[in-house]
Design a protein around this motif. Sequence first.
Motif, PDB file in Angstrom:
ATOM      1  N   GLU A   9       0.823  -1.207   0.000  1.00 11.16           N
ATOM      2  CA  GLU A   9       0.000   0.000   0.000  1.00 11.16           C
ATOM      3  C   GLU A   9       0.856   1.256   0.000  1.00 11.16           C
ATOM      4  N   VAL A  10       1.956   1.211   0.778  1.00 10.21           N
ATOM      5  CA  VAL A  10       2.885   2.345   0.804  1.00 10.21           C
ATOM      6  C   VAL A  10       3.497   2.562  -0.563  1.00 10.21           C
ATOM      7  N   SER A  11       3.888   1.437  -1.208  1.00 11.32           N
ATOM      8  CA  SER A  11       4.486   1.527  -2.535  1.00 11.32           C
ATOM      9  C   SER A  11       3.506   2.099  -3.543  1.00 11.32           C
ATOM     10  N   SER A  12       2.240   1.651  -3.457  1.00 13.75           N
ATOM     11  CA  SER A  12       1.217   2.140  -4.380  1.00 13.75           C
ATOM     12  C   SER A  12       0.963   3.625  -4.179  1.00 13.75           C
ATOM     13  N   LEU A  13       0.911   4.056  -2.920  1.00 14.57           N
ATOM     14  CA  LEU A  13       0.709   5.475  -2.632  1.00 14.57           C
ATOM     15  C   LEU A  13       1.875   6.299  -3.159  1.00 14.57           C
ATOM     16  N   SER A  14       3.091   5.773  -2.970  1.00 18.79           N
ATOM     17  CA  SER A  14       4.277   6.475  -3.439  1.00 18.79           C
ATOM     18  C   SER A  14       4.252   6.628  -4.959  1.00 18.79           C
ATOM     19  N   GLU A  15       3.804   5.582  -5.655  1.00 17.94           N
ATOM     20  CA  GLU A  15       3.709   5.642  -7.114  1.00 17.94           C
ATOM     21  C   GLU A  15       2.685   6.677  -7.556  1.00 17.94           C
ATOM     22  N   ARG A  16       1.537   6.712  -6.870  1.00 17.87           N
ATOM     23  CA  ARG A  16       0.499   7.685  -7.225  1.00 17.87           C
ATOM     24  C   ARG A  16       0.985   9.114  -6.979  1.00 17.87           C
ATOM     25  N   LEU A  17       1.707   9.290  -5.869  1.00 16.47           N
ATOM     26  CA  LEU A  17       2.231  10.621  -5.569  1.00 16.47           C
ATOM     27  C   LEU A  17       3.274  11.048  -6.600  1.00 16.47           C
ATOM     28  N   ALA A  18       4.118  10.095  -7.017  1.00 11.01           N
ATOM     29  CA  ALA A  18       5.122  10.404  -8.037  1.00 11.01           C
ATOM     30  C   ALA A  18       4.439  10.837  -9.331  1.00 11.01           C
ATOM     31  N   ALA A  19       3.349  10.134  -9.682  1.00  6.68           N
ATOM     32  CA  ALA A  19       2.594  10.506 -10.884  1.00  6.68           C
ATOM     33  C   ALA A  19       1.970  11.885 -10.704  1.00  6.68           C
ATOM     34  N   GLY A  20       1.478  12.157  -9.485  1.00  8.91           N
ATOM     35  CA  GLY A  20       0.891  13.463  -9.212  1.00  8.91           C
ATOM     36  C   GLY A  20       1.918  14.578  -9.303  1.00  8.91           C
ATOM     37  N   ARG A  76       8.494  12.563   0.614  1.00  7.61           N
ATOM     38  CA  ARG A  76       9.935  12.351   0.362  1.00  7.61           C
ATOM     39  C   ARG A  76      10.173  11.035  -0.371  1.00  7.61           C
ATOM     40  N   GLU A  77       9.410  10.007  -0.020  1.00 12.57           N
ATOM     41  CA  GLU A  77       9.551   8.718  -0.702  1.00 12.57           C
ATOM     42  C   GLU A  77       9.196   8.848  -2.184  1.00 12.57           C
ATOM     43  N   ALA A  78       8.144   9.594  -2.478  1.00 14.13           N
ATOM     44  CA  ALA A  78       7.769   9.813  -3.874  1.00 14.13           C
ATOM     45  C   ALA A  78       8.850  10.604  -4.612  1.00 14.13           C
ATOM     46  N   LEU A  79       9.423  11.573  -3.937  1.00 14.92           N
ATOM     47  CA  LEU A  79      10.490  12.362  -4.545  1.00 14.92           C
ATOM     48  C   LEU A  79      11.723  11.504  -4.815  1.00 14.92           C
ATOM     49  N   ARG A  80      12.001  10.559  -3.914  1.00 15.41           N
ATOM     50  CA  ARG A  80      13.158   9.672  -4.131  1.00 15.41           C
ATOM     51  C   ARG A  80      12.939   8.803  -5.368  1.00 15.41           C
ATOM     52  N   ARG A  81      11.690   8.412  -5.598  1.00 14.71           N
ATOM     53  CA  ARG A  81      11.390   7.643  -6.814  1.00 14.71           C
ATOM     54  C   ARG A  81      11.729   8.464  -8.059  1.00 14.71           C
ATOM     55  N   LEU A  82      11.333   9.713  -8.039  1.00 11.38           N
ATOM     56  CA  LEU A  82      11.588  10.584  -9.185  1.00 11.38           C
ATOM     57  C   LEU A  82      13.063  10.943  -9.290  1.00 11.38           C
TER      58      LEU A  82
END
Length: 232
Positions: free
Chosen positions: A5-16, A50-56
């Motif tokens: 769920e955390v990973s999915s949220l992080s992916e959605r935030l990265a897309a956002g 921050r996790e979403a930003l690290r993905r990007l």
Amino acid sequence: MTGSEVSSLSERLAAGLLELIAEQRLAPGDLLPTVRELARRFAVTTPTIREALRRLQATDAVRLRHGSGIYVGPGIHRTVLPNPNTAPMDGELVLQLVEARLTVEPGIAALAARHRTEDNLARLELATETARRERPVRDPADAARGMNFHRELAAASGNQVLFEVIDSLLAARSKEQRMVRLLIEDRRRDYAEHLSICTAVRDGDAAGAERLTREHLLQLRDAVAQRQAARR
């Protein structure tokens, strides 16, 4: 919240975040809102943003500069990206890497001869000269410099996707590319071949640029194949 769920949220935030960059028409080097501001905007905690930003950041879509802020990175417009988590290649896969380049790069050279600009020519000529051997053959730094020629050749094609394919191969497989180049014993001939390709591109000789690039990479492939045969 589970790990998935955390990973999915992080992916959605990265897309956002990518949508935000597109909506505001931000370009590489432009400043993004702070982590706190982004967290409020997306109604999440700062560690989550921050996790979403690290993905990007892993694909250079954004760059985090300590004490300065978050900036749009040059990777934001890339369509082809190197995998940052690949395992080392050896044996048959290294040979396949060279064969992949042999399939793609001659056509790139032909496009470069048709579409190169004066700036492309200047950069290609500079790369040709800096690839000339100035230190011992076995110096890894010397081998790394030579790869710039192939990046500039791809850039001169005028096709961003093809450039990113070559750039990604060279970036993600830099260790293997250095190993391949170190197999070239005749550095003077290697320089002469680069110079001939550069001349064909400058002269608009698409057929010549394609043929010379194919011959150049065939020699690399043969050197890798011989190395593998000697190890068996």
